[in-house]
Design a protein around this motif. Structure first.
Motif, short mmCIF file in Angstrom:
data_model
loop_
_atom_site.label_atom_id
_atom_site.label_comp_id
_atom_site.label_asym_id
_atom_site.label_seq_id
_atom_site.Cartn_x
_atom_site.Cartn_y
_atom_site.Cartn_z
N VAL A 226 2.58 10.18 -0.29
CA VAL A 226 2.83 8.80 0.14
C VAL A 226 3.31 8.83 1.59
O VAL A 226 4.29 9.49 1.92
CB VAL A 226 3.88 8.12 -0.77
CG1 VAL A 226 4.29 6.78 -0.21
CG2 VAL A 226 3.32 7.96 -2.18
N SER A 227 2.62 8.08 2.43
CA SER A 227 2.99 8.01 3.84
C SER A 227 4.37 7.36 4.00
O SER A 227 4.71 6.45 3.23
CB SER A 227 1.96 7.16 4.59
OG SER A 227 2.44 6.81 5.87
N PRO A 228 5.16 7.80 4.98
CA PRO A 228 6.42 7.13 5.25
C PRO A 228 6.21 5.65 5.62
O PRO A 228 7.12 4.85 5.48
CB PRO A 228 7.00 7.90 6.44
CG PRO A 228 6.31 9.21 6.43
CD PRO A 228 4.95 8.97 5.82
N ARG A 229 5.01 5.31 6.05
CA ARG A 229 4.69 3.92 6.41
C ARG A 229 4.06 3.15 5.25
O ARG A 229 3.64 1.99 5.43
CB ARG A 229 3.75 3.89 7.62
CG ARG A 229 4.37 4.49 8.87
CD ARG A 229 3.48 4.36 10.09
NE ARG A 229 2.05 4.53 9.85
CZ ARG A 229 1.38 5.67 10.01
NH1 ARG A 229 2.00 6.76 10.42
NH2 ARG A 229 0.08 5.72 9.78
N PHE A 230 3.99 3.76 4.07
CA PHE A 230 3.37 3.12 2.90
C PHE A 230 4.02 1.77 2.62
O PHE A 230 5.23 1.63 2.62
CB PHE A 230 3.51 4.01 1.67
CG PHE A 230 2.98 3.37 0.42
CD1 PHE A 230 1.64 3.50 0.08
CD2 PHE A 230 3.81 2.66 -0.43
CE1 PHE A 230 1.13 2.91 -1.07
CE2 PHE A 230 3.31 2.07 -1.58
CZ PHE A 230 1.98 2.20 -1.89
N THR A 231 3.17 0.78 2.36
CA THR A 231 3.62 -0.55 1.99
C THR A 231 2.94 -0.95 0.70
O THR A 231 1.72 -0.81 0.57
CB THR A 231 3.24 -1.57 3.08
OG1 THR A 231 3.85 -1.17 4.31
CG2 THR A 231 3.69 -2.96 2.72
N SER A 232 3.72 -1.45 -0.25
CA SER A 232 3.15 -2.01 -1.48
C SER A 232 3.38 -3.51 -1.42
O SER A 232 4.52 -3.97 -1.36
CB SER A 232 3.81 -1.41 -2.71
OG SER A 232 3.15 -1.88 -3.87
N HIS A 233 2.31 -4.25 -1.44
CA HIS A 233 2.40 -5.70 -1.26
C HIS A 233 2.91 -6.43 -2.49
O HIS A 233 3.08 -7.65 -2.44
CB HIS A 233 1.03 -6.24 -0.84
CG HIS A 233 0.58 -5.68 0.47
ND1 HIS A 233 1.09 -6.10 1.67
CD2 HIS A 233 -0.30 -4.69 0.77
CE1 HIS A 233 0.53 -5.43 2.66
NE2 HIS A 233 -0.32 -4.55 2.13
N ASP A 234 3.21 -5.71 -3.57
CA ASP A 234 3.77 -6.35 -4.76
C ASP A 234 5.28 -6.15 -4.90
O ASP A 234 5.89 -6.73 -5.78
CB ASP A 234 3.07 -5.84 -6.02
CG ASP A 234 3.33 -4.37 -6.30
OD1 ASP A 234 3.19 -3.56 -5.37
OD2 ASP A 234 3.66 -4.03 -7.45
N TRP A 235 5.88 -5.34 -4.03
CA TRP A 235 7.32 -5.13 -4.13
C TRP A 235 8.06 -6.33 -3.56
O TRP A 235 7.54 -7.02 -2.68
CB TRP A 235 7.72 -3.87 -3.37
CG TRP A 235 7.26 -2.60 -4.02
CD1 TRP A 235 6.79 -2.44 -5.28
CD2 TRP A 235 7.23 -1.32 -3.42
NE1 TRP A 235 6.46 -1.13 -5.50
CE2 TRP A 235 6.72 -0.42 -4.37
CE3 TRP A 235 7.57 -0.83 -2.16
CZ2 TRP A 235 6.56 0.94 -4.12
CZ3 TRP A 235 7.41 0.52 -1.91
CH2 TRP A 235 6.92 1.40 -2.88
N PRO A 236 9.28 -6.56 -4.04
CA PRO A 236 10.05 -7.69 -3.52
C PRO A 236 10.24 -7.59 -2.00
O PRO A 236 10.35 -6.49 -1.45
CB PRO A 236 11.40 -7.57 -4.24
CG PRO A 236 11.10 -6.78 -5.47
CD PRO A 236 9.98 -5.85 -5.10
N GLU A 237 10.26 -8.74 -1.36
CA GLU A 237 10.45 -8.78 0.09
C GLU A 237 11.74 -8.07 0.47
O GLU A 237 12.76 -8.18 -0.21
CB GLU A 237 10.52 -10.24 0.56
CG GLU A 237 10.42 -10.37 2.06
CD GLU A 237 10.26 -11.80 2.50
OE1 GLU A 237 10.82 -12.14 3.55
OE2 GLU A 237 9.59 -12.58 1.78
#
Length: 142
Positions: free
Chosen positions: A33-44
């Protein structure tokens, strides 16, 4: 983008589901997992990268200590890998303010991962989490 890269991305995500979501080997998260990984379903405001995984899935494992993911379909094209999955487990711990019910749950979902250079970079997820939450909320002791 070559078919070889798409196939390698598919192998990576298949391994990720088996080892992380099946065996709960969280050390693999740091590797892929990249340190810049973003999951668009996680809470803001959630952390990103491997730290975000640790936070999010710690809550899942607290609520569903026997949680396991099963992959129903895995499709890869270019830098994207699509997974149709099911999360199975028993609601034995508090989750989002809902007391444990002891109820078996099944959450179905579809996730789309973007892979770059052998690292998971981004993810979009569609589930009926709110339907599952309503179901366990209805059976939760008050």
């Amino acid at each position: 983008m070559s078919d070889d890269i798409a196939a390698a991305n598919k192998r990576l995500v298949r391994r990720f589901y088996k080892e992380v979501y099946g065996d709960w080997n969280m050390s693999l998260v740091d590797e892929v997992v990249s340190p810049r990984f973003t999951s668009h379903d996680w809470p803001e405001g959630s952390p990103t990268g491997p730290q975000g995984f640790a936070v999010f899935y710690s809550a899942i494992r607290t609520a569903l200590p026997d949680a396991r993911y099963e992959v129903d379909d895995l499709v890869s094209e270019g830098d994207k890998v699509v997974v149709r999955w099911r999360l199975l487990g028993t609601h034995e711990g508090e989750f989002r303010g809902i007391a444990p019910t002891g109820r078996a749950i099944e959450l179905e979902g579809i996730a789309i991962y973007r892979v770059d250079g052998g690292k998971l970079m981004e993810r979009w997820v569609v589930t009926d989490l709110y339907g599952v939450l309503e179901t366990i909320r209805e059976t939760s002791p008050v």
